[in-house]
Design an enzyme around this catalytic site. Structure first.
Site, PDB file in Angstrom:
ATOM      1  N   ASP A   1       0.862  -1.174   0.000  1.00  0.00           N
ATOM      2  CA  ASP A   1       0.000   0.000   0.000  1.00  0.00           C
ATOM      3  C   ASP A   1       0.904   1.231   0.000  1.00  0.00           C
ATOM      4  O   ASP A   1       1.677   1.446   0.936  1.00  0.00           O
ATOM      5  CB  ASP A   1      -0.866  -0.040   1.274  1.00  0.00           C
ATOM      6  CG  ASP A   1      -2.176   0.702   1.140  1.00  0.00           C
ATOM      7  OD1 ASP A   1      -2.156   1.836   0.618  1.00  0.00           O
ATOM      8  OD2 ASP A   1      -3.209   0.168   1.586  1.00  0.00           O
TER       9      ASP A   1
ATOM     10  N   HIS B   1     -11.297  -1.885   4.190  1.00  0.00           N
ATOM     11  CA  HIS B   1     -11.090  -1.542   5.596  1.00  0.00           C
ATOM     12  C   HIS B   1     -11.713  -0.205   6.001  1.00  0.00           C
ATOM     13  O   HIS B   1     -11.554   0.217   7.147  1.00  0.00           O
ATOM     14  CB  HIS B   1      -9.587  -1.513   5.872  1.00  0.00           C
ATOM     15  CG  HIS B   1      -8.894  -0.441   5.090  1.00  0.00           C
ATOM     16  ND1 HIS B   1      -8.803  -0.492   3.709  1.00  0.00           N
ATOM     17  CD2 HIS B   1      -8.308   0.711   5.462  1.00  0.00           C
ATOM     18  CE1 HIS B   1      -8.175   0.593   3.282  1.00  0.00           C
ATOM     19  NE2 HIS B   1      -7.862   1.338   4.326  1.00  0.00           N
ATOM     20  N   ASP B   2     -12.373   0.455   5.047  1.00  0.00           N
ATOM     21  CA  ASP B   2     -13.024   1.732   5.357  1.00  0.00           C
ATOM     22  C   ASP B   2     -14.544   1.663   5.275  1.00  0.00           C
ATOM     23  O   ASP B   2     -15.222   2.604   5.664  1.00  0.00           O
ATOM     24  CB  ASP B   2     -12.575   2.813   4.347  1.00  0.00           C
ATOM     25  CG  ASP B   2     -11.084   3.104   4.406  1.00  0.00           C
ATOM     26  OD1 ASP B   2     -10.516   3.074   5.522  1.00  0.00           O
ATOM     27  OD2 ASP B   2     -10.500   3.369   3.337  1.00  0.00           O
TER      28      ASP B   2
ATOM     29  N   ASP C   1      -2.924   4.833  -2.148  1.00  0.00           N
ATOM     30  CA  ASP C   1      -3.874   5.482  -1.245  1.00  0.00           C
ATOM     31  C   ASP C   1      -4.324   6.840  -1.788  1.00  0.00           C
ATOM     32  O   ASP C   1      -3.505   7.632  -2.263  1.00  0.00           O
ATOM     33  CB  ASP C   1      -3.183   5.660   0.119  1.00  0.00           C
ATOM     34  CG  ASP C   1      -4.131   6.073   1.224  1.00  0.00           C
ATOM     35  OD1 ASP C   1      -5.099   5.329   1.482  1.00  0.00           O
ATOM     36  OD2 ASP C   1      -3.907   7.137   1.831  1.00  0.00           O
TER      37      ASP C   1
ATOM     38  N   GLU D   1      -6.681   4.010  -5.387  1.00  0.00           N
ATOM     39  CA  GLU D   1      -7.886   4.242  -4.579  1.00  0.00           C
ATOM     40  C   GLU D   1      -8.458   5.587  -4.982  1.00  0.00           C
ATOM     41  O   GLU D   1      -7.835   6.635  -4.757  1.00  0.00           O
ATOM     42  CB  GLU D   1      -7.579   4.245  -3.080  1.00  0.00           C
ATOM     43  CG  GLU D   1      -8.865   4.353  -2.261  1.00  0.00           C
ATOM     44  CD  GLU D   1      -8.714   5.013  -0.892  1.00  0.00           C
ATOM     45  OE1 GLU D   1      -9.630   4.881  -0.074  1.00  0.00           O
ATOM     46  OE2 GLU D   1      -7.696   5.683  -0.642  1.00  0.00           O
TER      47      GLU D   1
HETATM   48  C1  GLC Z   1      -7.515   5.965   2.548  1.00  0.00           C
HETATM   49  C2  GLC Z   1      -7.410   4.763   3.449  1.00  0.00           C
HETATM   50  C3  GLC Z   1      -7.957   5.115   4.790  1.00  0.00           C
HETATM   51  C4  GLC Z   1      -7.129   6.243   5.361  1.00  0.00           C
HETATM   52  C5  GLC Z   1      -7.089   7.430   4.402  1.00  0.00           C
HETATM   53  C6  GLC Z   1      -6.001   8.387   4.768  1.00  0.00           C
HETATM   54  O1  GLC Z   1      -8.836   6.297   2.277  1.00  0.00           O
HETATM   55  O2  GLC Z   1      -8.062   3.676   2.870  1.00  0.00           O
HETATM   56  O3  GLC Z   1      -7.952   4.015   5.661  1.00  0.00           O
HETATM   57  O4  GLC Z   1      -7.632   6.651   6.592  1.00  0.00           O
HETATM   58  O5  GLC Z   1      -6.814   7.024   3.087  1.00  0.00           O
HETATM   59  O6  GLC Z   1      -4.743   7.846   4.466  1.00  0.00           O
END
Ligand code: GLC
Ligand code: MG
Length: 530
Positions: free
Chosen positions: A99, A329-330, A201, A268
């Site tokens: 990641d 995970h979110d 990310d 993402e």
């Molecule tokens: C992304 C991650 C999340 C994190 C955010 C800030 O959305 O998936 O878990 O809190 O970025 O890095």
């Protein structure tokens, strides 16, 4: 002819390292734990694992606040443990993705420590520093995704710094060429060690408007959705310059790729489809897979889903390969959002649509959102805006492997409590039960792996009525029809002649049934003329 890259026919599996398997009794999952469980993943039938961040971190945002991009957090192990995990994964034919967190570092990263030390420090411009607004106060109205202002005042140097998330996560300045080069070197570091790719990310966040204008106010803001939605993120995200950066990252990945050993980049990005598509690049020079999160929130309605699938397929640029996601995970667990019966239908959908699917750890067991007692809340998202249901601890609870104490996850005290029902909903228990969600996933993945139609074939939506979503996949004369009943009442269907291969209900119906049972999804291999 060049070979199709491995990731197009692969099933990806996301591991949340905190919660997969602890090996040293500290209640936190770790790399050795993951290594010890690789055979489980091979037997499950996935092809690649993506690990949420494992780098040294103060864990203000559970690893998404990186203090050293080229190391391993001591909670998870050492670099040698990582090398060992990677070698073991490769020895089993599993690919491994890391990641990459390029939008922001930790405020404990030596770069930020330097940057904040003085206005003329050489790394000052590696982060985003601005004077106060003319009348005082933050430079503009941008709001942190975790609520509250996105600017924090630094008294020592008399300026504000920008953070799209926590104040412990200062945003990096990708307009600075040195920062940009240093971050691309991070990719090279891990590629040279042998990693097969990265999930990137918040890719759409990494460049901001050069002039930092105020974001437009959202007139329909609903406070229950969190403070971040008080404004539209027009100027703080999705700027045109982001695409050059994605292309730079892609060039690094391509430089390491060899035929049969391609390196993959997955972005993402939470954006509407037309804007999402731009992340493939105008000529395919962007990321390989801009994550497609539409299934997570989609209304569970056959007509809606059919239109969504068709629109997504139509919007793909030439050569753009699709992908689908049910959870991460979110976001809420699929089994909680859709209910346990429809979660099977959702899994069949995820794993039979055209494109690369990503499975979230534990979804194959039917794990649900856990109940987190107030004194055990860990997620800063929940702590900062409590009670809105925005917290992510419930979807990050430890994996249960058997019915021994703490589900065999740890011999210590787990960092988060295991979700209710783990005494039954665990790997060993479900392996022994042919009707379990896990057995269903194994069967589904086994059919998928050996079917060219399901892995790389074309897709054609089939005209249906009511609660049925149906489509055909075809490759080299192999035809598979998938028919999904999105309701809990029986529905009649008109299916071609063929052999049912798998039902979400376990037992197989007659050849080409005229009825789908409540909550039934079916894969049917269509008869081909001899
Ligand atoms: C992304 C991650 C999340 C994190 C955010 C800030 O959305 O998936 O878990 O809190 O970025 O890095
Ligand atoms: Mg541990």
């Amino acid at each position: 002819m060049t070979k199709r890259p491995w990731w197009q026919s692969a099933v990806l599996y996301q591991i949340y390292p905190w919660s997969f398997q602890d090996s040293d009794g500290d209640g936190i999952g770790d790399l050795r734990g993951i290594e010890n469980r690789l055979d489980y993943l091979v037997d499950l039938g996935v092809d690649a694992i993506w690990l949420s961040p494992i780098f040294p971190s103060p864990m203000a945002d559970f690893g998404y606040d990186v203090a050293d991009y080229c190391g391993i957090d001591r909670r998870f192990g050492m670099l040698a443990d990582f090398d060992s995990l990677l070698a073991s994964a490769h020895a089993r034919g599993l690919k491994l993705l890391l990641d990459f967190v390029p939008n922001h570092s930790s405020d404990q990263h030596p770069w930020f420590v330097e940057s904040r030390s003085s206005c003329d420090n050489p790394k000052r411009d590696w982060y985003i520093w601005r004077d106060a607004a003319p009348g005082g106060g933050p430079p503009n109205n941008w709001i942190s995704d975790f609520g509250g202002p996105a600017w924090t005042w630094d008294a020592a140097t008399g300026q504000y710094y920008y953070h799209a998330f926590l104040k412990e996560q200062p945003d990096l300045n990708w307009r600075n060429p040195e920062l940009r080069a240093a971050m691309l070197d991070v990719l090279r570091f891990w590629f040279a060690r042998g990693v097969d790719g990265f999930r990137i990310d918040v890719l759409w966040h990494i460049v901001k408007h050069a002039d930092f204008p105020d974001n437009p106010i959202n007139p329909d803001w609903d406070p229950a959705t969190g403070e971040m939605n008080r404004v539209f993120q027009l100027h703080s995200t999705d700027q045109p310059e982001v695409h050059d950066i994605a292309a730079d990252m892609r060039a690094v990945a391509d430089a390491f790729g060899r035929e049969g050993d391609d390196r993959v980049l997955i972005g993402e990005i939470y954006l509407p489809v037309e804007r999402l598509m731009r992340y493939y690049g105008r000529h395919g020079e962007g990321v390989h897979l801009p994550f497609n999160f539409q299934l997570i929130d989609a209304p569970w309605d056959a007509r809606h889903l059919a239109r969504m699938i068709a629109d997504y397929e139509t919007a793909l640029p030439p050569g753009g390969w699709p992908n689908w996601v049910l959870g991460n995970h979110d976001r809420p667990r699929s089994a909680t959002k859709r209910g346990s019966a429809q979660a099977r239908v959702a899994a069949m959908l995820l794993l039979t649509l055209r494109g690369t699917p990503t499975l979230y750890y534990g979804d194959e067991l039917g794990m649900e959102n856990g109940d987190i007692p107030p004194d055990r809340v860990r997620d800063p998202r929940e702590l900062r805006e409590p009670g809105l249901g925005l917290g992510r601890d419930p979807v990050r609870t430890p994996m249960a492997w058997d019915d021994s104490p703490h589900g065999g996850f740890t011999t210590g005290e787990p960092w988060l409590p295991l979700g209710a029902g783990w005494q039954k909903r665990n790997v060993a228990g479900e392996l022994a039960d042919p009707a379990s969600m896990l057995s269903f996933h194994r069967a589904l993945l086994a059919i998928r792996r050996t079917s060219p139609a399901l892995t790389i074939g074309s897709i054609r939506l089939i005209e249906t009525a009511g609660a049925v979503l149906a489509y055909e996949r075809e490759q080299d004369g192999e035809r598979m029809v998938i028919a999904l009943n999105l309701s809990d009442t029986p529905v009649s269907v008109d299916l071609p002649h063929g052999t049912p291969l798998l039902s979400t209900l376990g037992d197989l119906p007659a050849r080409a049934p005229s009825l789908l049972r409540p909550d039934e999804g079916l894969i049917l291999k269509v008869d081909t003329p001899a």
